[in-house]
Design a protein around this motif. Structure first.
Motif, short mmCIF file in Angstrom:
data_model
loop_
_atom_site.label_atom_id
_atom_site.label_comp_id
_atom_site.label_asym_id
_atom_site.label_seq_id
_atom_site.Cartn_x
_atom_site.Cartn_y
_atom_site.Cartn_z
N GLU A 132 -2.30 -11.25 -11.42
CA GLU A 132 -3.15 -11.19 -10.17
C GLU A 132 -2.20 -12.49 -9.36
OE1 GLU A 132 -7.58 -11.74 -8.81
OE2 GLU A 132 -7.14 -12.21 -10.79
N HIS A 133 -0.99 -12.35 -9.20
CA HIS A 133 -0.13 -13.38 -8.35
C HIS A 133 1.08 -12.59 -8.03
CE1 HIS A 133 2.34 -16.79 -8.64
NE2 HIS A 133 1.12 -17.67 -8.65
N ASN A 134 1.62 -13.40 -6.85
CA ASN A 134 2.94 -13.36 -6.66
C ASN A 134 3.81 -13.09 -7.72
OD1 ASN A 134 5.38 -12.68 -4.96
ND2 ASN A 134 4.69 -14.32 -3.54
N PHE A 149 12.70 -4.13 -18.21
CA PHE A 149 11.90 -5.25 -17.94
C PHE A 149 11.34 -4.99 -16.51
CE2 PHE A 149 10.84 -9.35 -15.70
CZ PHE A 149 9.80 -9.69 -16.52
N ARG A 150 9.92 -5.06 -16.20
CA ARG A 150 9.31 -4.78 -14.91
C ARG A 150 8.52 -5.92 -14.30
NH1 ARG A 150 8.83 -0.31 -11.17
NH2 ARG A 150 10.07 1.00 -12.66
N LYS A 151 8.20 -6.33 -13.32
CA LYS A 151 7.10 -7.55 -13.14
C LYS A 151 6.25 -6.74 -12.17
CE LYS A 151 9.84 -10.34 -11.12
NZ LYS A 151 10.44 -11.63 -10.44
N HIS A 152 4.81 -6.79 -12.55
CA HIS A 152 3.81 -5.98 -11.66
C HIS A 152 2.94 -7.20 -11.27
CE1 HIS A 152 1.42 -2.78 -10.18
NE2 HIS A 152 0.29 -3.05 -11.20
N GLY A 153 2.73 -7.01 -10.07
CA GLY A 153 1.66 -7.92 -9.37
C GLY A 153 1.78 -7.89 -7.78
N MET A 154 1.62 -8.75 -7.08
CA MET A 154 1.81 -8.87 -5.55
C MET A 154 3.15 -9.15 -5.54
SD MET A 154 -1.25 -8.93 -4.71
CE MET A 154 -1.00 -9.16 -2.78
N GLN A 155 3.72 -7.94 -4.75
CA GLN A 155 5.21 -7.83 -4.42
C GLN A 155 5.57 -8.59 -3.17
OE1 GLN A 155 7.36 -6.65 -6.61
NE2 GLN A 155 5.57 -5.90 -7.89
N ASP A 156 5.37 -10.18 -3.18
CA ASP A 156 5.77 -11.00 -2.28
C ASP A 156 5.33 -10.50 -0.84
OD1 ASP A 156 6.97 -13.23 -1.28
OD2 ASP A 156 9.01 -12.29 -0.82
N VAL A 157 3.90 -10.35 -0.86
CA VAL A 157 3.08 -9.95 0.31
C VAL A 157 2.01 -10.80 0.33
CG1 VAL A 157 4.07 -7.60 0.35
CG2 VAL A 157 2.13 -7.96 -0.93
N PHE A 158 1.50 -10.95 1.48
CA PHE A 158 0.29 -11.78 1.78
C PHE A 158 -0.95 -10.50 1.38
CE2 PHE A 158 2.30 -14.77 4.50
CZ PHE A 158 1.72 -16.06 3.57
N ALA A 201 -7.35 -2.14 -7.25
CA ALA A 201 -6.92 -0.71 -7.12
C ALA A 201 -5.85 -0.56 -6.02
CB ALA A 201 -8.09 0.25 -6.62
N HIS A 202 -5.83 -1.39 -5.02
CA HIS A 202 -4.76 -1.21 -4.02
C HIS A 202 -3.43 -1.55 -4.34
CE1 HIS A 202 -3.04 -1.10 0.16
NE2 HIS A 202 -2.76 -2.31 0.08
N TYR A 203 -3.62 -2.64 -5.14
CA TYR A 203 -2.27 -3.31 -5.43
C TYR A 203 -1.88 -3.00 -6.97
CZ TYR A 203 -2.59 -6.28 -1.51
OH TYR A 203 -2.61 -6.63 -0.28
N GLY A 204 -2.62 -2.00 -7.59
CA GLY A 204 -2.36 -1.39 -8.93
C GLY A 204 -2.40 -2.25 -10.02
N LEU A 205 -3.37 -3.15 -9.70
CA LEU A 205 -3.85 -4.15 -10.88
C LEU A 205 -4.97 -3.56 -11.61
CD1 LEU A 205 -3.43 -7.45 -8.81
CD2 LEU A 205 -1.87 -6.51 -10.53
#
Length: 335
Positions: free
Chosen positions: A261-263, A285-294, A305-309
């Motif tokens: 739950e982080h950039n 490998f994949r990083k899932h979280g906030m994709q460098d957005v506000f 739900a919106h950010y797939g978390l």
């Protein structure tokens, strides 16, 4: 984890926020150690330090809406031999008072425990200014700092107790506190710097922390019915990171998804990626979280739900890594 002198146990965690458990745990620790004091910036109720203040009104200091002064004061208390627990919203701690935490506290390696609440997207409806998806990156980069992100209230209580054994500063982030509990009780290990394997799996490993732990477990349960075996690792300590857990996951499953739950810049994913690179481990490998957005503004569960978390979003990421396309009904002849 029955707490002497109060009317709660860890079994009440499903009806209490992580913040409440923090405040009550701190009050119990303070009964045992008179060096513990609390410092807040006019947010006693919001950070649940009022639970501490009700028991020890003479050991809580409110500096007002002045976060820089909050951590400067905490540093001074620590220099006098006390153990301050300083609490405010995560965004105010890591950004507004970042210099004071770095220079006044960490530079001197003082035992100030920064317990930051309302982290990540948990304060969703308060807006982007009150969301905090940069704190892992900031705090991981500060020397002497230990960084912890518990999965729920039960783990928060254990982490609060464990951080008393850390001689230097600690940054612990918890949410607003209305997240569903992950643990039913404290009958599981907790050691700073040592990850917990929550679920075994052979196809892919999800390395996560905070709210991602429960959601990843739920995703893993769904995917088990689809024939995908998912290991879930609770990396509750981001610094020091459990390198052995990362190495084992890479060697055992060959695929790693980080969920935070982080950039994705500077957070858990980057910490895991560094271990993989330094060890020369080749994995998918994949990083899932906030994709460098506000972040957007909305209720926390909607933002997850919106950010797939949430569990659905995490399951979809796993399917993509496994090369499985979801949502297609092969039985279309009747249409």
């Amino acid at each position: 984890m029955a707490v002497t002198g109060t009317n709660w146990t860890c079994y009440d965690s499903s009806t209490m926020t992580s913040r409440e458990i923090y405040g009550r745990t701190l009050a119990e620790l303070a009964r045992e150690d008179n060096r513990i004091v609390a410092v807040t910036g006019d947010l006693e109720k919001s950070t649940a330090l009022n639970k501490f203040g009700e028991v020890f009104p003479e050991r809580i200091i409110n500096v007002g809406i002045a976060e820089q002064n909050l951590f400067g004061t905490a540093a001074g208390l620590a220099k006098s031999g006390l153990i301050p627990f300083a609490s405010t919203f995560a965004i105010f701690a890591c950004l507004r008072a970042g210099e004071q935490i770095r220079t006044d506290i960490a530079y001197q390696n003082l035992p100030v425990k920064v317990i930051a609440t309302h982290a990540g997207l948990s304060f969703g409806h308060a807006g982007t200014t009150h969301h905090c998806t940069e704190d892992f990156a900031v705090m991981r980069a500060i020397p002497n700092m230990t960084v912890i992100c518990p999965a729920d209230g039960v783990e928060t209580s254990m982490a609060i107790r464990a951080c008393m054994d850390i001689n230097g500063p600690v940054y612990m982030r918890i949410g607003r506190g209305f997240e569903p509990p992950c643990y039913e009780d404290e009958n599981h290990p907790f050691e700073i710097g040592r990850a917990n394997v929550m679920r075994g799996g052979t196809d892919i490993t999800v390395i996560t922390c905070g709210i991602g732990v429960l959601q990843s477990l739920n995703a893993a349960a769904t995917l088990e019915e689809e024939g995908i075996s998912v290991r879930v690792v609770n990396m509750h300590t981001l610094k020091p990171l459990d390198r052995e857990a990362v190495i084992a996951a890479a060697k055992d499953t060959g695929r790693i998804l980080t969920v935070e739950e982080h950039n994705v810049i500077g957070g858990l994913g980057d910490a895991v990626a560094c271990v993989l690179a330094e060890e020369g481990l080749s994995v998918k490998f994949r990083k899932h979280g906030m994709q460098d957005v506000f972040s957007a503004i909305g209720y926390a569960e909607d933002l997850y739900a919106h950010y797939g978390l949430d569990a659905n979003g995490i399951a979809e990421q796993i399917r993509l890594m496994m090369g499985v396309i979801s949502g297609i009904d092969d039985n279309w002849e009747d249409e």
